[in-house]
Scaffold this motif. Structure first.
Motif, PDB file in Angstrom:
ATOM      1  N   GLY A   9      25.565  35.699  41.822  1.00 34.10           N
ATOM      2  CA  GLY A   9      24.238  36.048  41.305  1.00 34.10           C
ATOM      3  C   GLY A   9      24.331  37.052  40.168  1.00 34.10           C
ATOM      4  N   ILE A  10      23.421  36.939  39.237  1.00 33.21           N
ATOM      5  CA  ILE A  10      23.342  37.905  38.136  1.00 33.21           C
ATOM      6  C   ILE A  10      22.275  38.920  38.539  1.00 33.21           C
TER       7      ILE A  10
ATOM      8  N   ARG B 130      11.700  34.987  29.787  1.00 34.29           N
ATOM      9  CA  ARG B 130      10.812  34.432  30.807  1.00 34.29           C
ATOM     10  C   ARG B 130      10.655  35.444  31.928  1.00 34.29           C
TER      11      ARG B 130
ATOM     12  N   PRO C  40      12.852  33.643  43.066  1.00 32.40           N
ATOM     13  CA  PRO C  40      14.286  33.622  42.740  1.00 32.40           C
ATOM     14  C   PRO C  40      14.545  33.033  41.352  1.00 32.40           C
TER      15      PRO C  40
HETATM   16  N1  LIG Z   1      23.639  33.072  38.776  1.00 33.70           N
HETATM   17  C1  LIG Z   1      22.343  33.369  38.723  1.00 33.70           C
HETATM   18  N2  LIG Z   1      21.914  34.610  38.936  1.00 33.70           N
HETATM   19  C2  LIG Z   1      20.598  34.945  38.877  1.00 33.70           C
HETATM   20  N3  LIG Z   1      19.627  34.046  38.616  1.00 33.70           N
HETATM   21  C3  LIG Z   1      19.979  32.767  38.387  1.00 33.70           C
HETATM   22  C4  LIG Z   1      21.355  32.351  38.438  1.00 33.70           C
HETATM   23  N4  LIG Z   1      21.399  31.028  38.188  1.00 33.70           N
HETATM   24  C5  LIG Z   1      20.123  30.638  38.027  1.00 33.70           C
HETATM   25  N5  LIG Z   1      19.271  31.670  38.140  1.00 33.70           N
HETATM   26  C6  LIG Z   1      17.795  31.605  38.031  1.00 33.70           C
HETATM   27  O1  LIG Z   1      17.364  30.299  38.376  1.00 33.70           O
HETATM   28  C7  LIG Z   1      16.757  29.648  37.267  1.00 33.70           C
HETATM   29  C8  LIG Z   1      17.088  28.175  37.289  1.00 33.70           C
HETATM   30  O2  LIG Z   1      18.491  27.982  37.203  1.00 33.70           O
HETATM   31  P1  LIG Z   1      19.155  26.952  36.205  1.00 33.70           P
HETATM   32  O3  LIG Z   1      20.626  27.012  36.383  1.00 33.70           O
HETATM   33  O4  LIG Z   1      18.629  27.183  34.830  1.00 33.70           O
HETATM   34  O5  LIG Z   1      18.632  25.554  36.807  1.00 33.70           O
HETATM   35  P2  LIG Z   1      17.576  24.486  36.263  1.00 33.70           P
HETATM   36  O6  LIG Z   1      18.419  23.424  35.665  1.00 33.70           O
HETATM   37  O7  LIG Z   1      16.868  24.019  37.482  1.00 33.70           O
HETATM   38  O8  LIG Z   1      16.706  25.165  35.252  1.00 33.70           O
HETATM   39  C9  LIG Z   1      17.293  30.391  36.045  1.00 33.70           C
HETATM   40  O9  LIG Z   1      16.423  30.271  34.955  1.00 33.70           O
HETATM   41  C10 LIG Z   1      17.380  31.799  36.586  1.00 33.70           C
HETATM   42  O10 LIG Z   1      16.108  32.433  36.580  1.00 33.70           O
END
Ligand SMILES: Nc1ncnc2c1ncn2[C@@H]1O[C@H](COP(=O)(O)OP(=O)(O)O)[C@@H](O)[C@H]1O
Ligand SMILES: [Mg+2]
Length: 412
Positions: free
Chosen positions: A264-265, A297, A304
């Protein structure tokens, strides 16, 4: 009148009639030069490429019902000046035997969407998926693309895992990546949760956060799971008292298929609203990669994911989170370099992109972290943060880029 003379007269009449017919036919043909296909601009047709935009069957039905999807309408409008042979189609419209496509185009003179048959296009832009029923046909179509000299500009989905896997081998991107693995045995998630206080799980397909789950390990070794429920527009929260229960849920959620597990970030937050960033990049009419817009955003409280949220220009975000001018300048520079690297490396791995949406985050310590690349961005954040005019410019640029590619092709 002798019968010979009668014959001559008749012959003359026939010839006159034919001349008349031929005259009007040739007039008709020359008028068709411009108008035979109103999607064609009024220029030498050879110098103008066909651009086929592949979209869903539903979108095509809506075009036929004169009820265009907003973005398709915008793209068609952008073509008013650029004047490509632009048409929209779904996989259903492809005839792989005749190598032609039944598609829709916008007739500017009659201000109406019309159906027509088009040749295989010089350029193919994907803006949607393929219905299962037509997968095979689409595969044949793609396999024909090379001999038909058809250039694919954006693949449909990039495959997050493929991108990560490749980026890991690129030294300039190393610092921007979170630890990411693909689940191959039940204990993988356990080990990731041991190393990181929270992780994100992602399906190998899926968009708009649909297949994204956040899992946190608590001090008492409970597991909290968060998932945004798009239909109910709220966050589902589940608590599992042991790992087995968690795994049971997760396995069922991904229907037994593999998924990605990502560190997670620690995203920037404003009042419990998590923030990440969507950048829209594209190639311009001179082949140069440009950043069209960078939008922050701001997610719903406690969600989440930041999808389905509010978007502001990144400059605005810097004002909201009290980042000093000096830090802001450093970040902007680094973000730009990072984005260009991501674009170029993704092209190296896949193919040329007319445009790309890149998701990334700025964490609480102001590090830049890559999230994902999107090959057919909905540009919702760009529209919300920058307005309609910027969206229109970005649409037009895609068409100008195609025009540029074609003029380059014609020179060789
Ligand atoms: N490693 C991560 N840590 C924190 N937030 C994350 C992480 N990966 C995804 N997210 C959150 O989830 C959202 C959707 O993930 P993403 O990989 O962009 O999938 P999708 O293809 O469904 O958009 C991201 O825009 C972010 O807000
Ligand atoms: Mg995303």
């Amino acid at each position: 009148m002798s019968s010979d003379m009668k014959d001559d007269q008749e012959q003359e009449n026939i010839e006159r009639e034919w001349a008349g017919v031929l005259g009007s036919v040739s007039k008709w043909v020359s008028s068709l030069k411009d108008g035979e296909d109103p999607s064609m601009p009024k220029e030498e047709s050879d110098s103008i490429p066909y651009l086929g935009v592949l979209t869903s069957g539903k979108n095509i039905r809506n075009l036929a019902a004169q009820n265009p999807h907003y973005r398709l309408k915008k793209l068609a409008e952008a073509n008013k000046e650029v004047k490509l042979h632009l048409f929209f189609f779904s996989a259903k419209g492809i005839d792989v035997e005749k190598k032609q496509i039944s598609g829709m185009y916008y007739d500017f003179s009659e201000m109406e969407w019309k159906q027509n048959t088009f040749p295989y296009p010089h350029y193919l832009l994907r803006r949607g998926g393929i219905a299962k029923k037509y997968k095979e046909r689409f595969r044949t179509f793609l396999s024909q693309s090379e001999e038909e000299n058809m250039t694919r500009l954006n693949p449909s989905t990039l495959g997050n895992w493929k991108v990560y896997h490749y980026f890991r081998t690129v030294p300039s991107l190393e610092n921007y990546l979170q630890e990411t693995i693909i689940s191959s045995k039940p204990s993988d998630l356990f080990h990731m949760l041991y190393r990181h206080p929270h992780v994100y799980l992602k399906g190998l397909t899926g968009r708009k956060g649909k297949n994204v789950i956040r899992v946190e390990r608590t001090r008492g070794n409970n597991y909290h799971l968060f998932r945004y429920n798009a239909s109910r527009k709220n966050v589902d929260t589940l608590v599992f008292v042991n790992y087995q229960e968690l795994m049971f849920y997760v396995t069922r959620f991904y229907k037994g298929k593999k998924f990605m597990i990502q560190e997670g970030i620690d995203l920037l937050e404003i009042k419990n609203r998590r923030i990440d960033v969507r950048a829209e990049l594209q190639r311009n009419e001179k082949d140069k990669i440009i950043i069209r817009g960078i939008s922050a955003r701001i997610g719903r409280a406690n969600s989440p994911i930041t999808t389905h949220a509010e978007a502001v220009k990144i400059d605005h975000l810097f004002g909201m989170v009290n980042i000093s001018q000096e830090e802001k300048d450093r970040l902007v520079k680094e973000i730009e370099t990072f984005l260009l690297h991501v674009y170029q490396e993704t092209e190296k791995k896949f193919c040329t992109f007319a445009e790309m949406g890149i998701d990334f985050a700025i964490d609480k310590a102001h590090n830049i972290k890559f999230i994902e690349c999107n090959s057919s961005s909905t540009k919702v954040s760009l529209l919300n943060a920058y307005g309609e005019e910027t969206l229109e410019v970005s649409m037009k640029m895609v068409l100008l880029y195609v025009k540029h590619l074609y003029s380059k092709r014609m020179r060789f």
